[in-house]
Design a protein around this motif. Sequence first.
Motif, PDB file in Angstrom:
ATOM      1  N   THR A   1       0.830  -1.208   0.000  1.00  0.00           N
ATOM      2  CA  THR A   1       0.000   0.000   0.000  1.00  0.00           C
ATOM      3  C   THR A   1       0.861   1.254   0.000  1.00  0.00           C
ATOM      4  N   LEU A   2       1.943   1.239   0.804  1.00  0.00           N
ATOM      5  CA  LEU A   2       2.841   2.388   0.833  1.00  0.00           C
ATOM      6  C   LEU A   2       3.533   2.588  -0.511  1.00  0.00           C
ATOM      7  N   ALA A   3       3.831   1.481  -1.207  1.00  0.00           N
ATOM      8  CA  ALA A   3       4.454   1.586  -2.531  1.00  0.00           C
ATOM      9  C   ALA A   3       3.519   2.300  -3.505  1.00  0.00           C
ATOM     10  N   GLU A   4       2.236   1.990  -3.425  1.00  0.00           N
ATOM     11  CA  GLU A   4       1.260   2.668  -4.283  1.00  0.00           C
ATOM     12  C   GLU A   4       1.202   4.162  -3.955  1.00  0.00           C
ATOM     13  N   GLN A   5       1.223   4.476  -2.666  1.00  0.00           N
ATOM     14  CA  GLN A   5       1.197   5.890  -2.266  1.00  0.00           C
ATOM     15  C   GLN A   5       2.452   6.610  -2.737  1.00  0.00           C
ATOM     16  N   LEU A   6       3.599   5.928  -2.610  1.00  0.00           N
ATOM     17  CA  LEU A   6       4.861   6.533  -3.037  1.00  0.00           C
ATOM     18  C   LEU A   6       4.857   6.791  -4.544  1.00  0.00           C
ATOM     19  N   GLY A   7       4.319   5.843  -5.314  1.00  0.00           N
ATOM     20  CA  GLY A   7       4.228   6.036  -6.762  1.00  0.00           C
ATOM     21  C   GLY A   7       3.358   7.220  -7.129  1.00  0.00           C
TER      22      GLY A   7
ATOM     23  N   THR B   1      14.695   0.971   1.576  1.00  0.00           N
ATOM     24  CA  THR B   1      14.640   1.414   0.178  1.00  0.00           C
ATOM     25  C   THR B   1      13.588   2.498  -0.007  1.00  0.00           C
ATOM     26  N   PHE B   2      12.409   2.279   0.590  1.00  0.00           N
ATOM     27  CA  PHE B   2      11.336   3.271   0.489  1.00  0.00           C
ATOM     28  C   PHE B   2      11.740   4.590   1.154  1.00  0.00           C
ATOM     29  N   ARG B   3      12.451   4.484   2.275  1.00  0.00           N
ATOM     30  CA  ARG B   3      12.891   5.709   2.951  1.00  0.00           C
ATOM     31  C   ARG B   3      13.836   6.504   2.077  1.00  0.00           C
ATOM     32  N   ASP B   4      14.720   5.805   1.362  1.00  0.00           N
ATOM     33  CA  ASP B   4      15.634   6.497   0.452  1.00  0.00           C
ATOM     34  C   ASP B   4      14.860   7.188  -0.678  1.00  0.00           C
ATOM     35  N   LEU B   5      13.841   6.495  -1.207  1.00  0.00           N
ATOM     36  CA  LEU B   5      13.059   7.071  -2.301  1.00  0.00           C
ATOM     37  C   LEU B   5      12.255   8.286  -1.843  1.00  0.00           C
ATOM     38  N   ALA B   6      11.831   8.244  -0.569  1.00  0.00           N
ATOM     39  CA  ALA B   6      11.010   9.346  -0.058  1.00  0.00           C
ATOM     40  C   ALA B   6      11.839  10.534   0.405  1.00  0.00           C
ATOM     41  N   SER B   7      13.163  10.384   0.408  1.00  0.00           N
ATOM     42  CA  SER B   7      14.019  11.464   0.894  1.00  0.00           C
ATOM     43  C   SER B   7      14.142  12.590  -0.137  1.00  0.00           C
TER      44      SER B   7
ATOM     45  N   GLU C   1       4.571  16.266 -11.916  1.00  0.00           N
ATOM     46  CA  GLU C   1       3.577  16.932 -12.762  1.00  0.00           C
ATOM     47  C   GLU C   1       2.981  18.184 -12.115  1.00  0.00           C
ATOM     48  N   THR C   2       2.325  18.012 -10.961  1.00  0.00           N
ATOM     49  CA  THR C   2       1.641  19.155 -10.349  1.00  0.00           C
ATOM     50  C   THR C   2       1.861  19.171  -8.835  1.00  0.00           C
ATOM     51  N   PRO C   3       3.092  19.459  -8.393  1.00  0.00           N
ATOM     52  CA  PRO C   3       3.333  19.492  -6.949  1.00  0.00           C
ATOM     53  C   PRO C   3       2.593  20.643  -6.272  1.00  0.00           C
ATOM     54  N   THR C   4       2.106  20.380  -5.069  1.00  0.00           N
ATOM     55  CA  THR C   4       1.400  21.385  -4.268  1.00  0.00           C
ATOM     56  C   THR C   4       1.908  21.281  -2.828  1.00  0.00           C
ATOM     57  N   PRO C   5       1.557  22.240  -1.971  1.00  0.00           N
ATOM     58  CA  PRO C   5       1.929  22.114  -0.553  1.00  0.00           C
ATOM     59  C   PRO C   5       1.425  20.813   0.071  1.00  0.00           C
ATOM     60  N   ALA C   6       0.293  20.307  -0.413  1.00  0.00           N
ATOM     61  CA  ALA C   6      -0.232  19.046   0.109  1.00  0.00           C
ATOM     62  C   ALA C   6       0.704  17.887  -0.212  1.00  0.00           C
ATOM     63  N   THR C   7       1.437  17.998  -1.319  1.00  0.00           N
ATOM     64  CA  THR C   7       2.385  16.948  -1.696  1.00  0.00           C
ATOM     65  C   THR C   7       3.473  16.813  -0.643  1.00  0.00           C
ATOM     66  N   LEU C   8       3.963  17.948  -0.166  1.00  0.00           N
ATOM     67  CA  LEU C   8       4.994  17.928   0.873  1.00  0.00           C
ATOM     68  C   LEU C   8       4.459  17.289   2.155  1.00  0.00           C
ATOM     69  N   ARG C   9       3.216  17.576   2.493  1.00  0.00           N
ATOM     70  CA  ARG C   9       2.623  16.973   3.683  1.00  0.00           C
ATOM     71  C   ARG C   9       2.503  15.462   3.511  1.00  0.00           C
ATOM     72  N   GLN C  10       2.159  15.023   2.302  1.00  0.00           N
ATOM     73  CA  GLN C  10       2.060  13.586   2.043  1.00  0.00           C
ATOM     74  C   GLN C  10       3.419  12.905   2.178  1.00  0.00           C
ATOM     75  N   ILE C  11       4.454  13.569   1.667  1.00  0.00           N
ATOM     76  CA  ILE C  11       5.809  13.010   1.771  1.00  0.00           C
ATOM     77  C   ILE C  11       6.222  12.901   3.231  1.00  0.00           C
ATOM     78  N   HIS C  12       5.946  13.952   4.008  1.00  0.00           N
ATOM     79  CA  HIS C  12       6.285  13.928   5.440  1.00  0.00           C
ATOM     80  C   HIS C  12       5.541  12.805   6.156  1.00  0.00           C
ATOM     81  N   HIS C  13       4.253  12.652   5.827  1.00  0.00           N
ATOM     82  CA  HIS C  13       3.450  11.592   6.453  1.00  0.00           C
ATOM     83  C   HIS C  13       4.012  10.216   6.095  1.00  0.00           C
ATOM     84  N   LEU C  14       4.395  10.036   4.835  1.00  0.00           N
ATOM     85  CA  LEU C  14       4.947   8.759   4.394  1.00  0.00           C
ATOM     86  C   LEU C  14       6.261   8.455   5.115  1.00  0.00           C
ATOM     87  N   LYS C  15       7.116   9.472   5.264  1.00  0.00           N
ATOM     88  CA  LYS C  15       8.371   9.277   5.980  1.00  0.00           C
ATOM     89  C   LYS C  15       8.119   8.860   7.429  1.00  0.00           C
ATOM     90  N   THR C  16       7.134   9.503   8.053  1.00  0.00           N
ATOM     91  CA  THR C  16       6.801   9.161   9.443  1.00  0.00           C
ATOM     92  C   THR C  16       6.343   7.716   9.562  1.00  0.00           C
TER      93      THR C  16
END
Length: 220
Positions: free
Chosen positions: A134-140, A214-220, A148-163
Amino acid sequence: RDRATTTWINVIGVHDIDIIERIGAHFGIHPLVQEDIANTSQRPKFEDYDAAIYLVVHMVQNGPGTGDITREQVSLILVGNCVISFQERAGDVFDPIRNRIRLAKGRIRKLGADYLFYSLLDAVVDHYFTVLDTLAEQLGAIETEVMETPTPATLRQIHHLKTELISLHRSIWPLREAIGSLERVESPLIQRATRVFLRDVYDHAFQVIDTVETFRDLAS
């Protein structure tokens, strides 16, 4: 307690101290283990009490609707021909094992309590892969959004995924160490044939760690 057949007792809810103490007294469970069962802030760990084996694991699942990861502490005890599991709340990853028991499929009814103990542990570890899918799908999806269309919400999603990934790492790393100790322990409660399966679940835990990193590296 004294039956020759294997018994699995699954207790849902760990805040009724009276139930824990009554089960503990009946099966001769060490008072320190009883305290640990009720304390749901434990790290995954393994303890050998000679007459019983105690394992604390963190069970992770995808939460209904939100997809957020839910976690709970599960205590597994192997004592004689009995396996006792304590979980915080209803809902777990053990239904495939229940079905195998009901349908008498595979080894589950042929081998002993130590194999049942392994099966519960294996179900917990394997479900980490389900959560990681499920996390892989979210990361993709996040990677596509960033391109394509980054927004401030994208950064919040990345932070949440890292957590979430950090939390998974903190759960699976000590669990791998606990499984390694379980696999090496010299206990009459663990049959030689079961050690092969314990080595396999140890390898699975290592694969989970590799995937998380691996996922943590991709999300960095």
